[in-house]
Write an enzyme that holds these catalytic residues in place. Structure first.
Site, PDB file in Angstrom:
ATOM      1  N   SER A 209      -0.773  37.835 -48.846  1.00 32.62           N
ATOM      2  CA  SER A 209      -0.392  38.935 -49.729  1.00 32.62           C
ATOM      3  C   SER A 209      -1.386  40.086 -49.563  1.00 32.62           C
ATOM      4  O   SER A 209      -1.557  40.580 -48.450  1.00 32.62           O
ATOM      5  CB  SER A 209      -0.306  38.433 -51.176  1.00 32.62           C
ATOM      6  OG  SER A 209       0.366  39.346 -52.000  1.00 32.62           O
ATOM      7  N   GLU A 338      10.393  35.773 -50.527  1.00 32.69           N
ATOM      8  CA  GLU A 338       9.168  36.426 -51.008  1.00 32.69           C
ATOM      9  C   GLU A 338       9.407  37.176 -52.317  1.00 32.69           C
ATOM     10  O   GLU A 338       8.540  37.242 -53.181  1.00 32.69           O
ATOM     11  CB  GLU A 338       8.664  37.419 -49.954  1.00 32.69           C
ATOM     12  CG  GLU A 338       8.266  36.819 -48.630  1.00 32.69           C
ATOM     13  CD  GLU A 338       6.858  36.262 -48.619  1.00 32.69           C
ATOM     14  OE1 GLU A 338       6.238  36.184 -49.695  1.00 32.69           O
ATOM     15  OE2 GLU A 338       6.379  35.896 -47.533  1.00 32.69           O
ATOM     16  N   HIS A 430       6.964  33.652 -52.760  1.00 31.66           N
ATOM     17  CA  HIS A 430       5.731  34.279 -52.304  1.00 31.66           C
ATOM     18  C   HIS A 430       4.539  33.368 -52.587  1.00 31.66           C
ATOM     19  O   HIS A 430       4.344  32.910 -53.703  1.00 31.66           O
ATOM     20  CB  HIS A 430       5.564  35.611 -53.045  1.00 31.66           C
ATOM     21  CG  HIS A 430       4.382  36.417 -52.637  1.00 31.66           C
ATOM     22  ND1 HIS A 430       4.191  36.849 -51.340  1.00 31.66           N
ATOM     23  CD2 HIS A 430       3.327  36.897 -53.350  1.00 31.66           C
ATOM     24  CE1 HIS A 430       3.079  37.578 -51.287  1.00 31.66           C
ATOM     25  NE2 HIS A 430       2.538  37.607 -52.486  1.00 31.66           N
TER      26      HIS A 430
END
Length: 522
Positions: A209, A338, A430
């Site tokens: 991320s 995600e 995610h």
């Protein structure tokens, strides 16, 4: 069933976001080491030496607030390294402090005379949250496979990224304090990691991320040249190549204007006197001032890195496209869903349209026309698709294409649901690959043998890449390797699921469409 959904999701979010604040560690025995910066008292557990809370730079306080980190000075005596150091200020509760520039090391007890490969992992959290001490990032299981693991804290939010014009005049850089912290940590690794069994010439830097955003920036940063030779990017690349939103992806001039507004809220000007006053304010008052924002999750309000021409080029997309980057080996990829974690429970067409308008600006109408809400795709499904495409996949292939000219590149598509959140229906969310790679937090009853087997295989692939620059098992000839190198002329990726296999890049036409619209905004 609804309660089960919430329980699974809340447990996952707790694992992902909850920082660890210096508990007592059972079943660890004391261990001392003499490093170039001073003696440390760490601990030994399950065949791994652990050193927590090692300072890698001087505390960024006083005149060092909104300034590049200063090198740490050697200390006298033995420093305790059994507890994690404080984390950068952020929301929630925890051991927060401006004095937050600490790293942690896991090093195998039994090793050969040869120095071991080093893996430096950068945490995510939108440049606003997180730390190197989160439970997901426990490095013991990776270190047991014969590598040295390093996690770290860096300055977050306003403290990490305020792009003051006065600071630019003072230091020749601005808005990238957190990135400069990471560079300082990598320099510390170069100078000190041999004492912990690591090889400074064999360093892989990875992140997920915002941590992956940071890795992508290091790849284009002249300041990071020579500090690592391999990179792992999980779910994120250069913000300038993503749909973060116009108010986050700023030129240096725009960033100065945004910082000026921040100073105004405190009754100050962004000049030498105002910066001096800002450095003296209590941190609580500083953090209470926030920028107004219309962003929707996962778009993050506040300050993000700035292409200032010092930490990285003022036109980073062109820098990558031209291949004017640090030529490292790359392993990179994304998860199927995600975006699902960030969608409002009551997502409507209005939510979707607002997200696309904020992220794609003048190109929003064209994006909405290509990705309409209809019988096949609800507002939530489209938001998941566009967040995945535009925020956490876009830019990946720009890097893959550029780096494949120089070194080996391997791309993956992770498509296996974390058993702990399967009941939520959110899919492959995610960050869900982290448990599989670190092989942590998988001891619940929901984890069957298949899930554990995939975790073992994924961790082995990451370990092989860190050790050998190739995620396949060693001594396997190229024609027999499952995970083939990325070829820009025929883009393929490893589809990681129950039966992993190579496949053409998923949804390739839409990837190309989204990237073209994002790049035309620059």
């Amino acid at each position: 069933m609804e309660d089960n959904k919430l329980t699974g999701l809340n447990r996952w979010l707790s694992d992902f976001l909850t920082p660890v604040s210096a508990p007592q560690w059972p079943e660890e025995t004391p261990h001392e080491i003499d490093s170039p910066v001073g003696k440390l008292r760490g601990s030994l557990s399950d065949g791994v030496f652990i050193y927590r809370g090692i300072p890698y730079a001087q505390p960024p306080v006083g005149t060092r607030r909104f300034a590049p980190p200063a090198p740490i000075q050697p200390w006298e005596g033995i420093r305790d390294a059994t507890q994690f150091g404080p984390m950068s200020h952020q929301g929630g509760e925890g051991n927060f402090s401006e004095d937050c520039l600490y790293l942690n090391i896991w090093s195998p007890e039994a090793s050969s005379v040869d120095a071991l490969p080093v893996y430096v992992f950068i945490h995510g959290g939108g440049y606003m949250l997180g730390s190197g001490s989160q439970p997901l990032y426990e490095g013991k299981h990776l270190a047991q496979q014969g590598i040295v693991v390093v996690t770290l804290n860096y300055r977050l939010g306003t403290l990490g990224f305020l792009p003051s014009a006065a600071a630019y005049e003072e230091h020749g850089t601005t808005g990238n304090w957190g990135l400069l912290d990471i560079v300082a940590a990598l320099k510390w690794v170069q100078e000190n990691i041999r004492a912990f069994g690591g090889d400074p010439s064999h360093v892989t830097v990875g992140g997920e991320s915002a941590g992956s955003y940071a890795v992508s920036t290091l790849i284009v940063s002249p300041l990071a040249r020579g500090l690592f030779d391999q990179a792992i990017m999980q779910s994120g690349s250069l913000p300038n190549a993503t749909a973060v939103a116009p108010e986050n992806v700023l030129s240096l001039e725009q960033a100065h204007d945004k910082a000026s507004s921040f100073f105004d809220k405190l009754g100050l000007k962004d000049d030498a006197n105002g910066l001096a006053a800002l450095r003296e304010l209590p941190v609580s008052k500083l953090l209470a001032v926030s920028a107004q924002s219309t962003l929707q999750p996962p778009q993050v309000a506040g300050f993000w890195p700035v292409p200032d021409g010092h930490v990285y080029h003022v036109d980073p997309i062109q820098t990558v496209a031209k291949g004017e980057i640090n030529p490292v080996r790359l392993l990179a990829g994304y998860n199927t869903d995600e975006g699902s974690l960030f969608i409002p429970p009551d997502a409507t067409e209005r939510h979707y349209v607002s997200l696309i308008e904020s992220a794609f600006g003048d190109n929003a109408a064209e994006v909405l026309q290509r990705f309409p809400i209809n019988m096949e795709y609800s507002a939530a499904a489209r938001m998941n698709q566009l967040i995945t495409l535009g925020l956490l996949r876009s830019g990946l292939y720009l890097y893959a294409d550029a780096l494949a000219r120089h070194r080996e590149v391997y791309v993956y598509h992770f498509d296996y649901v974390d058993p702990d959140i399967a009941a939520t229906g959110l899919g492959v969310i995610h960050g869900s690959e982290l448990k599989f790679i670190f092989n942590n937090l998988i001891d619940s009853d929901a984890w069957n043998e298949e899930a554990k087997r995939i975790a073992v295989k994924m961790q082995a692939a990451w370990i092989n890449f860190i050790k050998y620059g190739n995620p396949n098992p060693p001594n396997v000839p190229p024609e027999n390797q499952l995970w083939q190198k990325y070829d820009p002329a025929s883009p393929q990726e490893l589809h990681i699921t129950e039966e992993s296999k190579m496949q053409p890049v998923f949804d390739w036409d839409n990837v190309v469409f989204i990237n073209q619209r994002l790049h035309s905004q620059q």
